[in-house]
Design an enzyme around this catalytic site. Structure first.
Site, short mmCIF file in Angstrom:
data_model
loop_
_atom_site.label_atom_id
_atom_site.label_comp_id
_atom_site.label_asym_id
_atom_site.label_seq_id
_atom_site.Cartn_x
_atom_site.Cartn_y
_atom_site.Cartn_z
N LYS A 226 44.09 50.15 45.18
CA LYS A 226 42.91 50.71 45.85
C LYS A 226 43.23 51.01 47.31
O LYS A 226 42.83 52.06 47.85
CB LYS A 226 41.71 49.75 45.74
N GLN B 87 36.52 42.20 44.53
CA GLN B 87 37.30 42.30 43.29
C GLN B 87 36.89 41.18 42.33
O GLN B 87 36.86 40.01 42.70
CB GLN B 87 38.80 42.22 43.62
N ASP C 101 30.84 49.94 43.75
CA ASP C 101 31.08 49.64 42.33
C ASP C 101 29.84 49.94 41.48
O ASP C 101 29.93 50.00 40.26
CB ASP C 101 31.40 48.15 42.16
N1 GUN Z 1 37.58 43.99 38.09
C1 GUN Z 1 37.89 44.77 37.04
N2 GUN Z 1 37.36 46.00 37.20
C2 GUN Z 1 36.72 45.98 38.39
C3 GUN Z 1 35.98 46.96 39.11
O1 GUN Z 1 35.79 48.11 38.70
N3 GUN Z 1 35.48 46.55 40.30
C4 GUN Z 1 35.65 45.30 40.77
N4 GUN Z 1 35.10 44.99 41.94
N5 GUN Z 1 36.32 44.37 40.13
C5 GUN Z 1 36.85 44.72 38.95
#
Ligand code: GUN
Length: 276
Positions: free
Chosen positions: A47, A91, A114
């Site tokens: 990211k 995350q 998200d």
């Molecule tokens: N863990 C697995 N997929 C995601 C996601 O799309 N966003 C976040 N914040 N954590 C994750």
């Protein structure tokens, strides 16, 4: 035919970059990671790399596993109030002992890139949304790019997570598909998947979808990311055999994964636009 998520994601990122350059905005994304889950570390690094590529300022906040929920909530509060931070991503999964739901609800809905906050989830239901969760939004974007219209089709979503399955089903419904959601307690999964014009699988189980479970000519979207012994990743679909029957199929890697990453960048840009 292969649905090239990697190629389309590159275009999305280029578009985000061009918009950032033309508007003069500097979107800021805070990426919060707690503990040392190796998969989370890889996702967070990716990211940050995407941010650098398209001109988004990313800031990482790494807390030790034992930091505690209070510290995490205090950090989120600080980020909610920072003018130079437009998106906040915590995350997941959080380490054992953290109330994940409480943490998600602490993020300002305007910075919830998200789209996991209850307010944003509710908005997906009504269709009046500002953010869509990155993975299902990436799937829709991929379908659109190949002129695959879900309208009137039978879409079968396997997996009922809050992150993928449920919002995916809702978004396909908004596109006027007939939607079936299957999950771990579904009896005779194959009897449902065989009816699918568009099959989306988001479970995390290698070879869950075999060729005999797929209708000839179906569109098959594989959201699974499973680590292979000896390195590399694979999806939930038996790719080689299923690609013989499918009209369109996403590979893993190179399908949905890059789209998820690209849509996060776009959500962060949108958050910056909305907050300015
Ligand atoms: N863990 C697995 N997929 C995601 C996601 O799309 N966003 C976040 N914040 N954590 C994750």
């Amino acid at each position: 035919m292969v649905l090239d998520g990697k190629g389309l994601a590159k275009k999305v990122l280029e578009n985000v970059k061009a918009q950032i350059e033309s508007t003069g905005l500097t979107p800021g994304l805070a990426v919060v990671i707690v503990g040392d889950n190796p998969a989370s570390r890889v996702y967070v690094n990716n990211k940050k790399k995407d941010c650098a590529e398209c001109g988004i300022k990313s800031e990482e906040f790494a807390l030790p596993e034992n930091a505690g929920e209070g510290k995490l909530l205090a950090l989120i509060d600080e980020l909610n109030n920072r003018k130079d931070i437009h998106g906040i991503l915590v995350q997941l999964p959080l380490p054992v002992g953290y109330a994940q739901e409480k943490v998600i609800q602490a993020i300002s809905p305007a910075k919830d890139v998200d789209a996991f906050h209850m307010l944003n989830v509710g908005r997906i239901f009504t269709g009046n949304y500002s953010f869509l969760p990155c993975t299902p939004a990436g799937v829709i974007e991929l379908l659109d790019a190949y002129d695959i219209d879900p309208k009137g089709k039978h879409c079968v979503v396997v997996g009922h997570s809050n992150i993928v399955g449920k919002p995916m089903a809702m978004m396909l419904l908004h596109r006027h598909a007939t939607v079936t959601i299957c999950h771990i307690h579904t009896v005779d999964l194959a009897s449902f998947t065989r009816q699918a014009d568009i099959l989306v699988c988001a479970v995390g189980k290698v070879n869950l979808i075999t060729a005999d479970m797929v209708k000839q000519g179906a569109v098959v979207i594989d959201v699974g990311i499973n680590r292979k012994e000896g390195g590399g990743i694979c999806g939930d679909v038996d790719y080689e055999a299923v690609s013989e029957k499918a009209s369109y199929i996403t590979p893993v890697p190179g399908g949905v994964g890059p789209m998820t990453r690209a849509l996060l960048m776009r959500n962060t840009l949108e958050a910056a636009k909305n907050l300015n």
